[in-house]
Design an enzyme around this catalytic site. Structure first.
Site, PDB file in Angstrom:
ATOM      1  N   LYS A 194     -10.900  10.162  11.865  1.00 16.75           N
ATOM      2  CA  LYS A 194      -9.899  10.104  10.803  1.00 16.75           C
ATOM      3  C   LYS A 194      -8.525   9.857  11.399  1.00 16.75           C
ATOM      4  O   LYS A 194      -8.133  10.497  12.372  1.00 16.75           O
ATOM      5  CB  LYS A 194      -9.879  11.397   9.991  1.00 16.75           C
ATOM      6  CG  LYS A 194      -8.844  11.390   8.872  1.00 16.75           C
ATOM      7  CD  LYS A 194      -8.985  12.564   7.935  1.00 16.75           C
ATOM      8  CE  LYS A 194      -8.297  13.781   8.470  1.00 16.75           C
ATOM      9  NZ  LYS A 194      -8.122  14.838   7.447  1.00 16.75           N
ATOM     10  N   SER A 233      -9.799  -7.028   5.560  1.00 17.96           N
ATOM     11  CA  SER A 233      -9.771  -6.026   6.622  1.00 17.96           C
ATOM     12  C   SER A 233      -8.488  -5.222   6.655  1.00 17.96           C
ATOM     13  O   SER A 233      -7.559  -5.427   5.882  1.00 17.96           O
ATOM     14  CB  SER A 233     -10.009  -6.644   7.996  1.00 17.96           C
ATOM     15  OG  SER A 233      -8.850  -7.341   8.413  1.00 17.96           O
ATOM     16  N   THR A 239     -13.277  -1.205   3.829  1.00 19.79           N
ATOM     17  CA  THR A 239     -13.080  -2.478   4.505  1.00 19.79           C
ATOM     18  C   THR A 239     -13.545  -2.317   5.941  1.00 19.79           C
ATOM     19  O   THR A 239     -14.185  -1.323   6.286  1.00 19.79           O
ATOM     20  CB  THR A 239     -11.599  -2.946   4.411  1.00 19.79           C
ATOM     21  OG1 THR A 239     -11.498  -4.287   4.899  1.00 19.79           O
ATOM     22  CG2 THR A 239     -10.650  -2.035   5.169  1.00 19.79           C
ATOM     23  N   TYR A 240     -13.224  -3.285   6.780  1.00 21.62           N
ATOM     24  CA  TYR A 240     -13.545  -3.181   8.198  1.00 21.62           C
ATOM     25  C   TYR A 240     -12.256  -3.316   8.998  1.00 21.62           C
ATOM     26  O   TYR A 240     -11.250  -3.813   8.520  1.00 21.62           O
ATOM     27  CB  TYR A 240     -14.576  -4.239   8.625  1.00 21.62           C
ATOM     28  CG  TYR A 240     -14.073  -5.657   8.506  1.00 21.62           C
ATOM     29  CD1 TYR A 240     -13.467  -6.295   9.583  1.00 21.62           C
ATOM     30  CD2 TYR A 240     -14.196  -6.362   7.310  1.00 21.62           C
ATOM     31  CE1 TYR A 240     -12.993  -7.600   9.468  1.00 21.62           C
ATOM     32  CE2 TYR A 240     -13.734  -7.660   7.192  1.00 21.62           C
ATOM     33  CZ  TYR A 240     -13.133  -8.268   8.274  1.00 21.62           C
ATOM     34  OH  TYR A 240     -12.661  -9.552   8.159  1.00 21.62           O
ATOM     35  N   GLY A 284      -5.985  -9.109   2.731  1.00 20.24           N
ATOM     36  CA  GLY A 284      -6.884  -9.631   1.715  1.00 20.24           C
ATOM     37  C   GLY A 284      -6.663  -8.952   0.371  1.00 20.24           C
ATOM     38  O   GLY A 284      -5.573  -8.476   0.058  1.00 20.24           O
ATOM     39  N   ALA A 285      -7.707  -8.902  -0.430  1.00 22.86           N
ATOM     40  CA  ALA A 285      -7.609  -8.351  -1.785  1.00 22.86           C
ATOM     41  C   ALA A 285      -7.081  -6.924  -1.792  1.00 22.86           C
ATOM     42  O   ALA A 285      -6.347  -6.528  -2.701  1.00 22.86           O
ATOM     43  CB  ALA A 285      -8.971  -8.409  -2.471  1.00 22.86           C
ATOM     44  N   ALA A 286      -7.423  -6.135  -0.773  1.00 23.02           N
ATOM     45  CA  ALA A 286      -6.971  -4.739  -0.729  1.00 23.02           C
ATOM     46  C   ALA A 286      -5.459  -4.630  -0.597  1.00 23.02           C
ATOM     47  O   ALA A 286      -4.890  -3.582  -0.915  1.00 23.02           O
ATOM     48  CB  ALA A 286      -7.658  -4.005   0.416  1.00 23.02           C
TER      49      ALA A 286
END
Length: 115
Positions: free
Chosen positions: A9, A25, A57-58, A73-75
């Protein structure tokens, strides 16, 4: 039996960039990845403390020591620069290991430096 347990974390990571025109990502400072035992391309869950949004995501590795945490990206539509994040990775492990696992947890402050 298998259990899904917290493995790593990054707590209170601050979004430094949000790039909608990237294929996806989250880019994270390589130094932080090593401290948190997260590998490039590993799946992570991202929790935005400021707005309550969550996504998966990665990871891609960012420049070591840069403090970068860029949501791509979309995030990128789910966060704002400056938002505080919790970035978590999980592992599916055997019952015996689940009882003794010690997650790698790092806490950040300011410009994504260790607190």
């Amino acid at each position: 039996m298998k259990r899904i347990m917290l493995k790593s974390k990054i707590h209170h990571g601050r979004v430094t960039d949000a790039n909608i025109n990237y294929e996806g990502s989250i880019e994270i400072d390589n130094k932080l990845l090593k401290l948190a035992d997260i590998l490039p391309f590993e799946q992570v869950h991202v929790y935005d403390i400021n707005n309550g949004k969550r996504f998966e995501t990665y990871v891609i590795e960012g420049e070591s020591g840069s403090g970068i945490i860029s949501v791509n990206g979309a995030a990128a539509r789910l966060v704002s620069i400056g938002d505080l994040l919790i970035i978590a990775s999980y592992a599916i492990i055997d019952e015996e290991e689940a009882r003794v696992i010690k997650p790698a947890i790092i806490k950040l402050e300011g410009k994504n430096r260790l607190s």
